[in-house]
Design a protein around this motif. Structure first.
Motif, PDB file in Angstrom:
ATOM      1  N   SER A 175       0.810  -1.211   0.000  1.00  0.00           N
ATOM      2  CA  SER A 175       0.000   0.000   0.000  1.00  0.00           C
ATOM      3  C   SER A 175       0.844   1.262   0.000  1.00  0.00           C
ATOM      4  O   SER A 175       0.536   2.228  -0.711  1.00  0.00           O
ATOM      5  CB  SER A 175      -0.933   0.000   1.222  1.00  0.00           C
ATOM      6  N   TRP A 179      -0.098   3.262  -3.625  1.00  0.00           N
ATOM      7  CA  TRP A 179      -1.412   3.881  -3.430  1.00  0.00           C
ATOM      8  C   TRP A 179      -1.641   5.094  -4.322  1.00  0.00           C
ATOM      9  O   TRP A 179      -2.766   5.402  -4.700  1.00  0.00           O
ATOM     10  CB  TRP A 179      -1.593   4.271  -1.963  1.00  0.00           C
ATOM     11  N   ALA A 185      -5.831   0.661 -10.018  1.00  0.00           N
ATOM     12  CA  ALA A 185      -6.972  -0.267 -10.075  1.00  0.00           C
ATOM     13  C   ALA A 185      -6.867  -1.189 -11.276  1.00  0.00           C
ATOM     14  O   ALA A 185      -7.081  -2.409 -11.167  1.00  0.00           O
ATOM     15  CB  ALA A 185      -8.284   0.514 -10.108  1.00  0.00           C
ATOM     16  N   ASP A 224      -6.733   4.817   1.295  1.00  0.00           N
ATOM     17  CA  ASP A 224      -8.085   4.261   1.354  1.00  0.00           C
ATOM     18  C   ASP A 224      -7.973   2.734   1.331  1.00  0.00           C
ATOM     19  O   ASP A 224      -7.979   2.109   0.277  1.00  0.00           O
ATOM     20  CB  ASP A 224      -8.899   4.770   0.170  1.00  0.00           C
ATOM     21  N   ALA A 226     -10.050   0.405   2.457  1.00  0.00           N
ATOM     22  CA  ALA A 226     -11.253  -0.335   2.079  1.00  0.00           C
ATOM     23  C   ALA A 226     -11.290  -0.556   0.571  1.00  0.00           C
ATOM     24  O   ALA A 226     -11.559  -1.672   0.092  1.00  0.00           O
ATOM     25  CB  ALA A 226     -12.495   0.420   2.541  1.00  0.00           C
ATOM     26  N   THR A 227     -10.993   0.491  -0.181  1.00  0.00           N
ATOM     27  CA  THR A 227     -10.992   0.370  -1.637  1.00  0.00           C
ATOM     28  C   THR A 227      -9.841  -0.507  -2.104  1.00  0.00           C
ATOM     29  O   THR A 227     -10.028  -1.390  -2.959  1.00  0.00           O
ATOM     30  CB  THR A 227     -10.901   1.760  -2.285  1.00  0.00           C
ATOM     31  N   LEU A 228      -8.640  -0.280  -1.564  1.00  0.00           N
ATOM     32  CA  LEU A 228      -7.483  -1.053  -2.002  1.00  0.00           C
ATOM     33  C   LEU A 228      -7.671  -2.538  -1.720  1.00  0.00           C
ATOM     34  O   LEU A 228      -7.416  -3.390  -2.584  1.00  0.00           O
ATOM     35  CB  LEU A 228      -6.222  -0.542  -1.308  1.00  0.00           C
ATOM     36  N   THR A 229      -8.142  -2.867  -0.532  1.00  0.00           N
ATOM     37  CA  THR A 229      -8.347  -4.278  -0.190  1.00  0.00           C
ATOM     38  C   THR A 229      -9.419  -4.906  -1.075  1.00  0.00           C
ATOM     39  O   THR A 229      -9.287  -6.061  -1.497  1.00  0.00           O
ATOM     40  CB  THR A 229      -8.720  -4.419   1.293  1.00  0.00           C
ATOM     41  N   SER A 230     -10.463  -4.158  -1.368  1.00  0.00           N
ATOM     42  CA  SER A 230     -11.509  -4.709  -2.234  1.00  0.00           C
ATOM     43  C   SER A 230     -10.978  -4.971  -3.638  1.00  0.00           C
ATOM     44  O   SER A 230     -11.357  -5.960  -4.281  1.00  0.00           O
ATOM     45  CB  SER A 230     -12.710  -3.765  -2.288  1.00  0.00           C
ATOM     46  N   GLN A 231     -10.083  -4.123  -4.125  1.00  0.00           N
ATOM     47  CA  GLN A 231      -9.497  -4.332  -5.443  1.00  0.00           C
ATOM     48  C   GLN A 231      -8.599  -5.566  -5.457  1.00  0.00           C
ATOM     49  O   GLN A 231      -8.646  -6.378  -6.400  1.00  0.00           O
ATOM     50  CB  GLN A 231      -8.702  -3.094  -5.864  1.00  0.00           C
TER      51      GLN A 231
END
Length: 273
Positions: A175, A179, A185, A224, A226-231
């Motif tokens: 990260s 980031w 993404a 962020d 939450a967004t990074l982990t979801s990706q």
């Protein structure tokens, strides 16, 4: 908690036995080892300590530094990385993190340094495969390009990994280092099964005089998660999530306190709901 791993550098002041016991006491199921700490006790004992404690070894840090311009330098780098591959296998991890190296002293030949990384990677990958170890190329933030890593983006790392079997060469999503990338993404989606490791810490300001030590606890900075982990999850990664922090203030904090903080931050910011 079932995917959380302590990267050993986060509690730099602890010896390997102390770090192993700290993980056991805190209920952290895995540890990412560093070669210097392993060397202090020997590879065989290090493997036994982790195994007897029931800890998985999520990765070994680090191999790499593949940019030497001289024949002697390249031979030395090759020998060191071959040894690191064997150490990783003996320790029971399938992930050897590679920090590829910066420019040789006095050099401004960035393109040449990157070519040499690709050349040595081609020599190392089959050997890694023989030992069941994957070379995990870690792109570092561009501010480290001159001295630590001429690979600065996930896209560059994937280009280097591409010619090799996915089980031999992968990439690290750290990260702190990636980031900022406006193409992140898309590159995470492109990476898919090439993702060999996911490392987390936060980007905090102001940066210290030694920028290497500018990492903070998850949630203290600007990323962020939450967004990074979801990706990363959407790309198919289901492996360990290592907390890797270089920060003198955190190193000066009692290790048990640091582990409790990273557990709380993992649950609040990183762990999937």
């Amino acid at each position: 908690m079932n995917r959380l791993s302590l990267n050993q550098i986060t509690t730099k002041g602890w010896s390997l036995p102390e770090a192993v016991q700290g993980c056991v006491d805190a209920g952290i199921p895995a540890i990412g080892l560093w070669r210097d700490k392993v060397a202090e006790v020997g590879v065989e004992r290090a493997a036994r300590l982790c195994r007897d404690a029931g800890l998985a070894v999520s990765s070994l840090c680090r191999g790499g530094f593949l940019t030497a311009a001289t024949a002697d330098g390249r031979r030395a780098a090759l020998a060191d990385n071959l040894q690191a591959i064997e150490e990783a296998a003996e320790l029971g991890t399938d992930t050897l993190v590679l920090v590829v190296g910066g420019l040789p002293e006095g050099s401004r030949d960035l393109a040449g340094a990157r070519r040499r990384v690709a050349d040595l990677l081609a020599e190392l990958a089959p050997h890694a495969g023989d030992f069941g170890v994957r070379l995990a190329i870690e792109p570092l933030h561009p501010m480290f390009c001159a001295d630590r890593a001429v690979v600065s983006t996930l896209g560059q790392a994937l280009d280097l990994a591409g010619p090799h079997p996915v089980e031999q060469v992968g990439v690290v999503v750290d990260s702190y280092h990636v980031w900022w990338d406006p193409d992140l993404a898309a590159q995470i989606a492109r990476a898919g099964s090439r993702i060999a490791a996911y490392q987390v810490c936060d980007w905090t300001l102001p940066l210290p005089a030694d920028a290497l030590l500018g990492r903070g606890h998850v949630g203290d900075g600007h990323i962020d998660f939450a967004t990074l982990t979801s990706q990363v999850t959407a790309a198919g990664y289901t492996g360990w999530i290592e907390v890797e922090i270089f920060n003198q203030e955190i190193w000066d904090t009692p290790g048990a306190q640091t582990l409790q903080t990273l557990i709380e931050r993992h649950r609040a910011h990183v762990a999937a709901p």
